[in-house]
Design an enzyme around this catalytic site. Structure first.
Site, PDB file in Angstrom:
ATOM      1  N   GLU A   1      33.456 -27.741 -53.273  1.00  0.00           N
ATOM      2  CA  GLU A   1      33.864 -27.740 -54.681  1.00  0.00           C
ATOM      3  C   GLU A   1      32.592 -27.825 -55.529  1.00  0.00           C
ATOM      4  OE1 GLU A   1      38.297 -29.795 -54.578  1.00  0.00           O
ATOM      5  OE2 GLU A   1      36.591 -31.140 -54.801  1.00  0.00           O
TER       6      GLU A   1
ATOM      7  N   ASN B   1      40.753 -33.909 -53.747  1.00  0.00           N
ATOM      8  CA  ASN B   1      41.030 -35.348 -53.693  1.00  0.00           C
ATOM      9  C   ASN B   1      42.123 -35.791 -54.666  1.00  0.00           C
ATOM     10  OD1 ASN B   1      39.296 -35.769 -51.648  1.00  0.00           O
ATOM     11  ND2 ASN B   1      37.653 -36.653 -52.874  1.00  0.00           N
TER      12      ASN B   1
ATOM     13  N   HIS C   1      30.647 -31.004 -54.103  1.00  0.00           N
ATOM     14  CA  HIS C   1      31.533 -31.883 -53.330  1.00  0.00           C
ATOM     15  C   HIS C   1      31.889 -31.228 -51.995  1.00  0.00           C
ATOM     16  CE1 HIS C   1      35.533 -34.108 -52.685  1.00  0.00           C
ATOM     17  NE2 HIS C   1      34.538 -34.885 -52.330  1.00  0.00           N
TER      18      HIS C   1
ATOM     19  N   SER D   1      33.122 -38.339 -54.726  1.00  0.00           N
ATOM     20  CA  SER D   1      34.497 -37.972 -54.405  1.00  0.00           C
ATOM     21  C   SER D   1      35.405 -38.133 -55.603  1.00  0.00           C
ATOM     22  CB  SER D   1      35.059 -38.916 -53.337  1.00  0.00           C
ATOM     23  OG  SER D   1      34.346 -38.834 -52.168  1.00  0.00           O
TER      24      SER D   1
HETATM   25  N1  CAA Z   1      29.917 -31.185 -35.842  1.00  0.00           N
HETATM   26  C1  CAA Z   1      30.038 -30.031 -35.156  1.00  0.00           C
HETATM   27  N2  CAA Z   1      31.195 -29.600 -34.615  1.00  0.00           N
HETATM   28  C2  CAA Z   1      32.272 -30.382 -34.779  1.00  0.00           C
HETATM   29  C3  CAA Z   1      32.221 -31.602 -35.491  1.00  0.00           C
HETATM   30  C4  CAA Z   1      30.980 -31.996 -36.031  1.00  0.00           C
HETATM   31  N3  CAA Z   1      30.825 -33.134 -36.728  1.00  0.00           N
HETATM   32  N4  CAA Z   1      33.455 -32.152 -35.484  1.00  0.00           N
HETATM   33  C5  CAA Z   1      34.248 -31.315 -34.809  1.00  0.00           C
HETATM   34  N5  CAA Z   1      33.541 -30.252 -34.378  1.00  0.00           N
HETATM   35  C6  CAA Z   1      34.040 -29.093 -33.636  1.00  0.00           C
HETATM   36  C7  CAA Z   1      34.206 -29.342 -32.162  1.00  0.00           C
HETATM   37  O1  CAA Z   1      33.042 -28.994 -31.441  1.00  0.00           O
HETATM   38  C8  CAA Z   1      35.386 -28.452 -31.810  1.00  0.00           C
HETATM   39  O2  CAA Z   1      34.970 -27.127 -31.573  1.00  0.00           O
HETATM   40  P1  CAA Z   1      35.803 -26.191 -30.550  1.00  0.00           P
HETATM   41  O3  CAA Z   1      37.244 -26.320 -30.903  1.00  0.00           O
HETATM   42  O4  CAA Z   1      35.255 -24.814 -30.799  1.00  0.00           O
HETATM   43  O5  CAA Z   1      35.489 -26.742 -29.216  1.00  0.00           O
HETATM   44  C9  CAA Z   1      36.225 -28.401 -33.066  1.00  0.00           C
HETATM   45  O6  CAA Z   1      35.381 -28.857 -34.126  1.00  0.00           O
HETATM   46  C10 CAA Z   1      37.412 -29.291 -32.940  1.00  0.00           C
HETATM   47  O7  CAA Z   1      36.958 -30.617 -32.672  1.00  0.00           O
HETATM   48  P2  CAA Z   1      37.717 -31.656 -31.757  1.00  0.00           P
HETATM   49  O8  CAA Z   1      38.385 -30.950 -30.615  1.00  0.00           O
HETATM   50  O9  CAA Z   1      36.792 -32.782 -31.454  1.00  0.00           O
HETATM   51  O10 CAA Z   1      38.818 -32.313 -32.686  1.00  0.00           O
HETATM   52  P3  CAA Z   1      39.877 -31.675 -33.647  1.00  0.00           P
HETATM   53  O11 CAA Z   1      40.457 -30.438 -33.092  1.00  0.00           O
HETATM   54  O12 CAA Z   1      40.763 -32.806 -34.013  1.00  0.00           O
HETATM   55  O13 CAA Z   1      39.028 -31.262 -34.948  1.00  0.00           O
HETATM   56  C11 CAA Z   1      38.391 -31.904 -37.132  1.00  0.00           C
HETATM   57  C12 CAA Z   1      38.260 -32.182 -35.632  1.00  0.00           C
HETATM   58  C13 CAA Z   1      37.676 -30.590 -37.470  1.00  0.00           C
HETATM   59  C14 CAA Z   1      37.710 -33.058 -37.820  1.00  0.00           C
HETATM   60  C15 CAA Z   1      39.915 -31.770 -37.500  1.00  0.00           C
HETATM   61  O14 CAA Z   1      40.622 -32.876 -36.976  1.00  0.00           O
HETATM   62  C16 CAA Z   1      40.156 -31.738 -38.987  1.00  0.00           C
HETATM   63  O15 CAA Z   1      40.000 -30.710 -39.637  1.00  0.00           O
HETATM   64  N6  CAA Z   1      40.551 -32.894 -39.555  1.00  0.00           N
HETATM   65  C17 CAA Z   1      40.817 -33.003 -41.012  1.00  0.00           C
HETATM   66  C18 CAA Z   1      39.528 -33.236 -41.732  1.00  0.00           C
HETATM   67  C19 CAA Z   1      39.727 -33.329 -43.202  1.00  0.00           C
HETATM   68  O16 CAA Z   1      40.822 -33.243 -43.749  1.00  0.00           O
HETATM   69  N7  CAA Z   1      38.614 -33.518 -43.904  1.00  0.00           N
HETATM   70  C20 CAA Z   1      38.616 -33.721 -45.343  1.00  0.00           C
HETATM   71  C21 CAA Z   1      38.529 -35.176 -45.621  1.00  0.00           C
HETATM   72  S1  CAA Z   1      38.574 -35.510 -47.354  1.00  0.00           S
HETATM   73  C22 CAA Z   1      36.988 -35.304 -47.824  1.00  0.00           C
HETATM   74  O17 CAA Z   1      36.096 -35.030 -47.070  1.00  0.00           O
HETATM   75  C23 CAA Z   1      36.735 -35.469 -49.282  1.00  0.00           C
HETATM   76  C24 CAA Z   1      36.427 -36.800 -49.820  1.00  0.00           C
HETATM   77  O18 CAA Z   1      35.764 -36.851 -50.856  1.00  0.00           O
HETATM   78  C25 CAA Z   1      36.931 -38.050 -49.215  1.00  0.00           C
HETATM   79  P1  NAD Z   2      28.305 -43.699 -46.060  1.00  0.00           P
HETATM   80  O1  NAD Z   2      28.669 -45.121 -46.307  1.00  0.00           O
HETATM   81  O2  NAD Z   2      28.556 -43.097 -44.740  1.00  0.00           O
HETATM   82  O3  NAD Z   2      26.746 -43.459 -46.416  1.00  0.00           O
HETATM   83  C1  NAD Z   2      26.146 -43.868 -47.595  1.00  0.00           C
HETATM   84  C2  NAD Z   2      24.653 -44.025 -47.327  1.00  0.00           C
HETATM   85  O4  NAD Z   2      23.982 -44.220 -48.573  1.00  0.00           O
HETATM   86  C3  NAD Z   2      24.311 -45.234 -46.452  1.00  0.00           C
HETATM   87  O5  NAD Z   2      23.536 -44.797 -45.347  1.00  0.00           O
HETATM   88  C4  NAD Z   2      23.488 -46.164 -47.366  1.00  0.00           C
HETATM   89  O6  NAD Z   2      22.457 -46.839 -46.685  1.00  0.00           O
HETATM   90  C5  NAD Z   2      22.932 -45.159 -48.362  1.00  0.00           C
HETATM   91  N1  NAD Z   2      22.561 -45.735 -49.657  1.00  0.00           N
HETATM   92  C6  NAD Z   2      23.292 -46.593 -50.412  1.00  0.00           C
HETATM   93  N2  NAD Z   2      22.641 -46.844 -51.578  1.00  0.00           N
HETATM   94  C7  NAD Z   2      21.482 -46.123 -51.533  1.00  0.00           C
HETATM   95  C8  NAD Z   2      20.399 -45.947 -52.448  1.00  0.00           C
HETATM   96  N3  NAD Z   2      20.380 -46.560 -53.628  1.00  0.00           N
HETATM   97  N4  NAD Z   2      19.384 -45.124 -52.081  1.00  0.00           N
HETATM   98  C9  NAD Z   2      19.382 -44.475 -50.888  1.00  0.00           C
HETATM   99  N5  NAD Z   2      20.398 -44.613 -49.984  1.00  0.00           N
HETATM  100  C10 NAD Z   2      21.423 -45.411 -50.319  1.00  0.00           C
HETATM  101  O7  NAD Z   2      29.047 -42.875 -47.223  1.00  0.00           O
HETATM  102  P2  NAD Z   2      29.605 -41.363 -47.178  1.00  0.00           P
HETATM  103  O8  NAD Z   2      30.966 -41.368 -46.607  1.00  0.00           O
HETATM  104  O9  NAD Z   2      28.547 -40.480 -46.627  1.00  0.00           O
HETATM  105  O10 NAD Z   2      29.779 -41.089 -48.751  1.00  0.00           O
HETATM  106  C11 NAD Z   2      28.663 -40.793 -49.578  1.00  0.00           C
HETATM  107  C12 NAD Z   2      29.155 -40.160 -50.866  1.00  0.00           C
HETATM  108  O11 NAD Z   2      29.898 -38.970 -50.546  1.00  0.00           O
HETATM  109  C13 NAD Z   2      30.109 -41.025 -51.704  1.00  0.00           C
HETATM  110  O12 NAD Z   2      29.911 -40.750 -53.057  1.00  0.00           O
HETATM  111  C14 NAD Z   2      31.489 -40.539 -51.239  1.00  0.00           C
HETATM  112  O13 NAD Z   2      32.479 -40.781 -52.214  1.00  0.00           O
HETATM  113  C15 NAD Z   2      31.221 -39.054 -51.069  1.00  0.00           C
HETATM  114  N6  NAD Z   2      32.109 -38.348 -50.138  1.00  0.00           N
HETATM  115  C16 NAD Z   2      32.575 -38.959 -49.008  1.00  0.00           C
HETATM  116  C17 NAD Z   2      33.405 -38.241 -48.131  1.00  0.00           C
HETATM  117  C18 NAD Z   2      33.919 -38.859 -46.859  1.00  0.00           C
HETATM  118  O14 NAD Z   2      34.841 -38.295 -46.243  1.00  0.00           O
HETATM  119  N7  NAD Z   2      33.391 -39.992 -46.408  1.00  0.00           N
HETATM  120  C19 NAD Z   2      33.732 -36.909 -48.408  1.00  0.00           C
HETATM  121  C20 NAD Z   2      33.200 -36.292 -49.566  1.00  0.00           C
HETATM  122  C21 NAD Z   2      32.400 -37.045 -50.436  1.00  0.00           C
END
Ligand code: CAA
Ligand code: NAD
Length: 309
Positions: free
Chosen positions: A177, A215, A165, A144
């Site tokens: 990405e 991000n 990503h 991330s």
């Molecule tokens: N698998 C399959 N289907 C899923 C699912 C999953 N894991 N999660 C949700 N769905 C589907 C549901 O079946 C539902 O479908 P229908 O509307 O057709 O029935 C639909 O998605 C909506 O789900 P919910 O009604 O349960 O809930 P919601 O409307 O709140 O949607 C969500 C859920 C898609 C997660 C929505 O809330 C959302 O887009 N949230 C924002 C997520 C976001 O911003 N993600 C990025 C995070 S940052 C990142 O990932 C990067 C990083 O490195 C940290």
């Molecule tokens: P998580 O904590 O849900 O899962 C990580 C998994 O990795 C765990 O099951 C752990 O047992 C396993 N693990 C740790 N060290 C290991 C090793 N040496 N060998 C094999 N398995 C090992 O974490 P996550 O949220 O799935 O994030 C995983 C990666 O994806 C991170 O780099 C995170 O920054 C990135 N990411 C996370 C998100 C998010 O929304 N959580 C979104 C995009 C990218």
């Protein structure tokens, strides 16, 4: 500088000469992200092996993938239970689970790392992956926030290394990405874009900069919400409601932080803060730190800013 026709010819040559088609994908890390990446890859008819050091994470991933597939299948074949079952089992049949990294990457055309956001643990893993994989395997990270140049520092062949990503939840989020660092070859980058299309994602090209595109904007926003709350300017539910109804976000910043995982949010910010100590947008949050210290990592642990069943 090469003309565009000439560049295309060089790219075409290196692609066919060095890299094989992607059929076998190994995903390392069976957490939130790894299980989603495995699901969308298997759904695209690729053979998938999921690896985790922890057997219980693999068991949890198996359950998570099954229930996510059931949701997808219910939507796709609303009135046809047999078709739903067939869809779920056809995808599950293409996914193998393992705790052994070296064995699992031997036949991989593409390795996607999705383990904990820790540079030393990732570097150690990549050394093991490169030693066991074929000389043509594409090696990628779902990081991330970490710089690819840092994660891949010790790789012998950095030309086959890039970033994929994905976003959480992977089956629902349409973006991928695709990240290249200075040494990623054109052929590698193009194949990663191709893989993204195969798994049904829209791809954007990113450079090796902190947080890539999403991000770099999203994580400082989530921490700004925390600072707003820590100053006592508004309550958590009000901030969440405000951003959903006033800005059209599907989740408020606290709901989203819990969804991403508070530990992951902390790893991201701590890493950036260490690298850029004067950047105010990268300041850690005492409240987030205390929740992570207490094991409250969000939805995945049952409690973060909010409590979950
Ligand atoms: N698998 C399959 N289907 C899923 C699912 C999953 N894991 N999660 C949700 N769905 C589907 C549901 O079946 C539902 O479908 P229908 O509307 O057709 O029935 C639909 O998605 C909506 O789900 P919910 O009604 O349960 O809930 P919601 O409307 O709140 O949607 C969500 C859920 C898609 C997660 C929505 O809330 C959302 O887009 N949230 C924002 C997520 C976001 O911003 N993600 C990025 C995070 S940052 C990142 O990932 C990067 C990083 O490195 C940290
Ligand atoms: P998580 O904590 O849900 O899962 C990580 C998994 O990795 C765990 O099951 C752990 O047992 C396993 N693990 C740790 N060290 C290991 C090793 N040496 N060998 C094999 N398995 C090992 O974490 P996550 O949220 O799935 O994030 C995983 C990666 O994806 C991170 O780099 C995170 O920054 C990135 N990411 C996370 C998100 C998010 O929304 N959580 C979104 C995009 C990218």
């Amino acid at each position: 500088m090469l003309s565009s026709t000439c560049t295309a010819a060089v790219r075409g040559l290196s692609t066919t000469a060095q890299l094989s088609k992607i059929n076998n994908v190994t995903v390392i890390g069976a957490g939130l992200m790894g299980s989603g990446i495995a699901q969308v890859s298997a759904n695209a008819k690729l053979n998938v092996t999921v690896v985790d050091s922890n057997q219980s994470a693999l068991d949890k991933a198996q359950k998570g993938i099954t229930s996510s597939l059931q949701r997808v299948a219910k939507k796709k074949h609303a009135d046809d239970a047999a078709a739903q079952t067939a869809l779920v089992s056809s995808v599950l049949d293409r996914i193998k689970m393992s705790t052994n990294v070296s064995d699992s990457v031997k036949d991989a055309d593409l390795v996607i790392e999705a383990i904990v956001e820790n540079i030393d643990i990732k570097r150690k893993l990549f050394a093991e992956v490169e030693a066991a994989a074929k000389p043509t395997t594409l090696i990628t990270t779902n990081t991330s926030s970490l710089r690819l140049a840092d994660i891949g520092l010790n790789l012998k062949d950095k030309t086959r290394f890039g970033g994929l990503h994905f976003f959480n939840p992977v089956p629902m989020m349409k973006l991928l990405e695709v990240v290249r660092h200075n040494d990623t070859s054109d052929a590698t980058f193009e194949q990663l874009i191709e893989y993204g299309k195969t798994v049904g994602k829209t791809t954007v090209a990113c450079k090796d900069t902190p947080g890539f595109i999403v991000n770099r904007l999203l994580v400082p926003y989530m921490f700004e919400a925390l600072r707003l709350y820590e100053r006592g300017d508004a309550s958590m539910p009000d901030i969440d409601v405000a951003m959903k109804l006033g800005a059209g976000y599907p989740m408020g910043p606290f709901e989203l932080s819990d969804y991403v995982g508070l530990d992951t949010c902390k790893f991201i910010m701590d890493g950036w803060h260490k690298q850029y100590p004067d950047e105010v947008a990268f300041k850690p949050s005492p409240l987030l730190d205390s929740l992570v210290d207490a094991g409250k990592t969000g939805r995945k642990s049952g409690e973060g800013f909010y409590k979950y069943k």
